[in-house]
Design an enzyme around this catalytic site. Sequence first.
Site, mmCIF file in Angstrom:
data_model
loop_
_atom_site.group_PDB
_atom_site.id
_atom_site.type_symbol
_atom_site.label_atom_id
_atom_site.label_comp_id
_atom_site.label_asym_id
_atom_site.label_seq_id
_atom_site.Cartn_x
_atom_site.Cartn_y
_atom_site.Cartn_z
ATOM 1 N N GLU A 56 5.999 -0.358 -11.357
ATOM 2 C CA GLU A 56 6.055 0.459 -10.149
ATOM 3 C C GLU A 56 6.540 -0.447 -9.020
ATOM 4 O O GLU A 56 5.776 -1.249 -8.481
ATOM 5 C CB GLU A 56 4.675 1.058 -9.845
ATOM 6 C CG GLU A 56 4.181 2.021 -10.910
ATOM 7 C CD GLU A 56 5.064 3.259 -11.050
ATOM 8 O OE1 GLU A 56 5.806 3.576 -10.096
ATOM 9 O OE2 GLU A 56 5.017 3.904 -12.103
ATOM 10 N N CYS A 88 5.698 1.282 -0.589
ATOM 11 C CA CYS A 88 6.877 1.357 -1.452
ATOM 12 C C CYS A 88 7.608 2.688 -1.322
ATOM 13 O O CYS A 88 8.824 2.748 -1.496
ATOM 14 C CB CYS A 88 6.485 1.121 -2.907
ATOM 15 S SG CYS A 88 5.275 2.293 -3.554
#
Length: 489
Positions: A213, A251
């Site tokens: 991720e 993110c």
Amino acid sequence: MGMDREMEEILREMRGYFNTGKTKSVTWRKNQLTGILDLIHENEDAIFKALHLDLGKHPVEAYRDEVGGVEKSVNKSLSCVEKWMAPKKSDIPLLFFPAKAEVLSEPLGVVLIFSSWNFPIMLSLDPLIGAISAGNVVVIKPSEQAPACSSFLANTIPHYLDSNAIKVIEGGPNVCEQLLQQKWDKIFFTGSSRVGSLVMSAAAKNLTPVTLELGGKCPAILDSFPNPSEFKLAVKRIVGGKWGPCSGQVCIGIDYLLVEEKFSSSVIEQLKKIIRRFYGENPAESKVVSRIVNKHHFERIRNLLKEPLVAASIVHGGLIDEENLFIEPTILLDPPLDSEIMTEEIFGPVLPIITLNKIQESIEFIIAKPKPLAIYAFTKDETFKRRILSETSSGSVVFNDTMVQFLCDTLPFGGVGASGLGRYHGKYSFDTFSHEKAVMHRNLILEIEPRYPPWSKFKLEFLKLAYRLNYFGLLLHMLGFKLGLKKYN
């Protein structure tokens, strides 16, 4: 005993515990999930304190982005884990009659989870929920850049979860390196692309599957909205998606904003209004803006803003407080496209606005860059929406909002290309930490002889028919099989 030998011993014991089969039972899985629920309920204030120490998060932000998300995720798994575990009947072609088939989800084994510092509770416990639901034993390595949260997890988890199956190992880069030298059945990593590539390289030595991720420069597209209320709400959601969580250290946060040049001044003015409404005239004193995680990241962002042409593009904010690791919400207008701030992920409270002649040009702008983790597009133009979906590639696309996809357990969360590998959340987390084992049951009654040698022309023709015809057509041809076999032999 050296650290390497100690880790080897920990993993040997954990693998032995996994091999007892205890973690595969629904009772064990539900007990651990309930333990996570108890952990966050009974330690909410301690979690808020740790998040404030590490990142300066306000308790409301901490609940919204971390504690509440964990609670929602664990409740989803508790209500669904038995259904997820159940064998799935699989349809099989009539060619294989008489037979039946099913798919069994089995745990992978010993799992390593690297969590990130920006959501140190959520990004530790949410993958853990998936790994437990799937019946694995787990080692969590929290980020050393959020030391209070890392210490909280290490000290608290053993009191709530099975310490034979779930362990927290703290430490810095040397500990990460030693962990990566071990043999794992799955590695789940949340963090930067640079470190992600190191994790993947280390995992490859043991053919260990990975979920990465990562991040990337997530764009937001703002089309024109003739309706003033819709325009204001769109800008409000953009402010929330840029500065709302963790001061932009996210993110899936907005990295840059694409607008038509003729609308840029009105967009900037509306952004300023919403920033003042959210954070006051002096955001540094508002106590609702998270600080930059540490001096290293503070210096990195400050250096991005130091470049002369970038500094000249600041149209709002720019205040920097080194002592308190605080950077004011900052807006740039058309910084140089070859500047570092437009080629590297910002991961901070700075929003570049890039102006275009036509908003449709945003598609070309986005596809010229590495694939982002998310694209946010504010538009009512259905044709434009279809073009975004068909012509761009990203981990997710959200129309007319920001970051809500992360909290939707029915959608997979993950990146593509440089923004990540694999997916999780809800059932997707369970699948990420499971192996889907194919099982077929046949009997010893009926046999199709042409599958065996010695070969003949008849057997070739028969096999061609078997692959091309439906089962009933094949049965008709089988009636003539024994009669014709001698002839073709």
